[in-house]
Structures are given as structure tokens and as C-alpha cells.
Motif scaffolding. Structure first.
Motif, PDB file in Angstrom:
ATOM      1  N   THR A   7     -51.479 -31.340  16.585  1.00 32.81           N
ATOM      2  CA  THR A   7     -50.908 -31.862  17.708  1.00 32.81           C
ATOM      3  C   THR A   7     -51.382 -31.756  18.949  1.00 32.81           C
ATOM      4  O   THR A   7     -51.376 -30.607  19.298  1.00 32.81           O
ATOM      5  N   LYS A  43     -51.751 -31.008  22.987  1.00 33.13           N
ATOM      6  CA  LYS A  43     -51.022 -30.217  23.783  1.00 33.13           C
ATOM      7  C   LYS A  43     -50.350 -31.221  25.037  1.00 33.13           C
ATOM      8  O   LYS A  43     -49.324 -30.810  25.564  1.00 33.13           O
ATOM      9  N   HIS A  44     -51.030 -32.131  25.502  1.00 37.73           N
ATOM     10  CA  HIS A  44     -50.441 -32.640  26.350  1.00 37.73           C
ATOM     11  C   HIS A  44     -50.038 -34.236  25.834  1.00 37.73           C
ATOM     12  O   HIS A  44     -50.947 -35.023  25.363  1.00 37.73           O
ATOM     13  N   GLU A 101     -48.740 -27.122  15.094  1.00 38.36           N
ATOM     14  CA  GLU A 101     -48.263 -26.929  16.344  1.00 38.36           C
ATOM     15  C   GLU A 101     -47.469 -28.126  17.001  1.00 38.36           C
ATOM     16  O   GLU A 101     -47.747 -28.701  18.075  1.00 38.36           O
ATOM     17  N   GLN A 116     -44.733 -28.017  18.025  1.00 39.54           N
ATOM     18  CA  GLN A 116     -43.787 -27.801  19.415  1.00 39.54           C
ATOM     19  C   GLN A 116     -44.448 -28.292  20.561  1.00 39.54           C
ATOM     20  O   GLN A 116     -43.882 -28.498  21.657  1.00 39.54           O
ATOM     21  N   HIS A 117     -45.883 -29.092  20.571  1.00 39.96           N
ATOM     22  CA  HIS A 117     -46.358 -29.340  21.606  1.00 39.96           C
ATOM     23  C   HIS A 117     -45.805 -30.875  22.027  1.00 39.96           C
ATOM     24  O   HIS A 117     -45.993 -31.243  23.079  1.00 39.96           O
ATOM     25  N   GLU A 133     -43.486 -30.223  24.937  1.00 39.43           N
ATOM     26  CA  GLU A 133     -44.001 -29.762  25.942  1.00 39.43           C
ATOM     27  C   GLU A 133     -44.604 -30.586  27.035  1.00 39.43           C
ATOM     28  O   GLU A 133     -45.138 -31.412  26.554  1.00 39.43           O
ATOM     29  N   ARG A 134     -44.309 -30.303  28.246  1.00 42.36           N
ATOM     30  CA  ARG A 134     -44.676 -31.004  29.624  1.00 42.36           C
ATOM     31  C   ARG A 134     -44.716 -32.542  29.234  1.00 42.36           C
ATOM     32  O   ARG A 134     -45.518 -33.357  29.650  1.00 42.36           O
TER      33      ARG A 134
END
Length: 303
Positions: free
Chosen positions: A74, A76-77, A124, A126-127, A130-131
Motif C-alpha cells: 500500500t 504511503k501517500h 501496510e 494503515q497507509h 494516513e495523510r
């Protein structure tokens, strides 16, 4: 001598979650697809377990391009296309070939059905929370629901426990999911500490078979020190022993000085100020409880 990093140690946490994955795959093949969240802090061994399981599904002589299990990292952004583009890359397709989100999603689903994909692993996850705005998060949840509904594959969502917030953005996704499988560090006392010592013994057995001289997991004080150094996480046991193996390779001897040096090299030492392998300092239950609590709090688990 091969590296401890490449060894597969069947400790209790590993075998328990591996069994869940195997059961999920079997139910998928029976037409009962699942959405399975697997949650835990960093360095417990989630990613390595998932990679090992994906490799184990491939039969000898199978097509190396087989897509029975698809693993997606996944991004990050979070953007409107980030997740589906990562999905396309995971099946060897170029995201640039598709003009919009709808076309990209359709192409991914078509590829999964063509290859008879049985399991999609999002690591991952949880990305996705996030953001990003709540709209992007709902889009991510809708994408997962759409993939699940349009294929015969099961979906594994792995990552920090905070990933469970994804279900708050889509009740239909939540209704399709099973209860989360917890891949948590070993507890610092009781039967679970015994399991930690069993995991440690399994890793140390690799060295014993090669004639190394080092402390034993049967030594209760050494086991407590290893617990403080790793906060009960098998992934960090492995990381620490990789450094130990490097430091002691010439003599095949690794005693407390080597473990102390490995601890300084392999970890940030941020959970606790003392060096757990300094024999001038005693290790108490309060130290073991402290590192466990901090790791769990960092992962977003309320204790």
C-alpha cells in the motif's frame, strides 16, 4: 554458514497466523471468500510471514508469472489513483495505460479473474488512513469492497492496528470482514513468556547446530534481557541475531559483549535507556512491561 535472516523459524505467533492464512485459502477454494485483517506492531514478522505464505502457495514447476496470490504494498501517500495503481503494478500492468480510476479498477479485476487469483494481500494497509481526507479513505474502502465483490479472491489486510479505522469509512466493507487476527508481541509473563522463550530457543538452535557458543534460552536471565531488547517481537530477535552473527562470525562465539554491541547497532534503543546486555544492570519485570507497553502504544493499541 548461511544467515539467520534467511531461516524459517516456526514459532507460536507464526504458526497461528499461518494457519489462519491457510484456512482462508482453503475456504476461498470452496467458494467462501473472506476479508481478513491481520494487525500488529512493527517488527513482529507480519511481512515476512505473508511473503513466506505467498511463496508456499506456488507449486513446484509452477509458472513464475502465476497470480494465485497477489501482494500489494500500500502506498504511503494516498491519492485518487495511488492504491489501484499499486494493484496494477502488483500484477505486472502499467498504470499509465489507463485514463482514469474506473478503467484502472476494471483492468485489475479482469486480470485477477483471468489468472484465477485466490488471495490478494495488502500490506501496510494503515497507509490508506494516513495523510488523506476522509473522502480518499472512503474511496480506498470502496475499492477494496469492489474488488472483493467482483472477484472470487479473498483479501488480507495487514498492517498496524490503526488500519481497522478503514472499516469506519465503509460499513459494507466492515460487514464483509472477519474479526481481526492479532499478531502482537509476546507478553512478558505467564504462558506467553514461555512461548517467547520457545521462539528464542528456535532461533538460537540455528547457531547451536553450527557449533556456536552463546547464551541459552534456558537461562531465564538471558531470556528476560532478550525480551527487553526486542519487546517480545520475533522480527527484532531475528534482526538482533543477524548482527550477532556478523560480529561473532570469525570465532563462532557470541556472549554478552557481542549481544551488547549488536543491540547498539541493530536498534535505536529508544524504548528503554539501559543496555539490557550490560550485566552490571539487572533486568526487572517493570522493564519488560515498559517496552511492551511502549510498542503497543506506538502501534495505536489502547492498553
Amino acid at each position: 554458514m548461511s544467515s539467520i535472516a534467511g531461516q524459517l523459524i516456526h514459532h507460536e505467533r507464526f504458526t497461528t497466523v499461518h494457519a489462519v492464512l491457510q484456512q482462508t485459502l482453503e475456504r476461498t477454494r470452496q467458494g467462501d471468500s473472506q476479508i481478513v485483517p491481520i494487525v500488529g506492531p512493527t517488527r513482529v514478522g507480519k511481512s515476512k510471514l505473508l511473503a513466506r505464505f505467498a511463496d508456499s502457495v506456488k507449486s513446484p514447476g509452477a509458472d513464475p508469472k502465476s497470480r494465485k496470490v497477489v501482494c500489494v504494498m500500500t502506498p504511503k501517500h494516498l491519492t485518487s489513483r495511488a492504491v489501484i495503481d499499486a494493484c496494477l503494478l502488483a500484477v505486472g500492468m502499467s498504470p499509465g495505460l489507463f485514463k482514469n480510476h474506473g478503467e484502472a479498477t476494471h483492468a485489475f479485476v479482469r486480470a485477477l479473474n483471468k489468472h484465477g487469483t485466490e488471495l490478494i494481500v495488502f500490506d501496510e494497509t494503515q497507509h490508506m488512513l494516513e495523510r488523506g481526507t476522509s473522502i480518499k479513505q472512503r474511496d480506498a474502502a470502496d475499492l477494496l469492497k469492489g474488488i472483493f465483490d467482483q472477484t472470487a479472491a479473498s483479501i488480507v489486510l495487514a498492517g498496524l492496528p490503526t488500519l481497522l479505522g478503514l472499516f469506519q469509512h465503509n460499513e459494507q466493507l466492515a460487514d464483509r470482514a472477519r474479526a481481526a487476527v492479532e499478531f502482537y508481541p509476546y507478553f512478558w509473563e505467564g504462558p506467553d513468556f514461555g512461548r517467547f522463550r520457545g521462539a528464542l530457543a528456535g532461533a538460537l538452535g540455528f547457531f547451536a547446530e553450527s557449533g556456536w557458543q552463546m547464551p541459552s534460552a534456558k537461562d531465564a536471565d538471558f531470556a528476560r534481557r532478550m525480551y527487553v531488547a526486542t519487546a517480545g517481537r520475533y522480527g527484532l530477535i531475528s534482526k538482533l541475531l543477524v548482527e550477532v552473527q556478523t560480529l561473532g562470525a570469525n570465532r563462532r562465539v557470541a556472549l554478552y559483549p557481542e549481544f551488547s554491541a549488536a543491540y547498539r547497532t541493530a536498534t535505536q534503543g529508544r524504548l528503554i535507556k539501559l543496555d539490557p546486555f550490560d550485566l552490571a544492570q539487572s533486568v526487572e519485570l517493570e522493564h519488560m512491561a515498559l517496552v511492551y507497553t511502549q510498542v503497543m502504544q506506538e502501534a495505536g493499541v489502547r492498553l
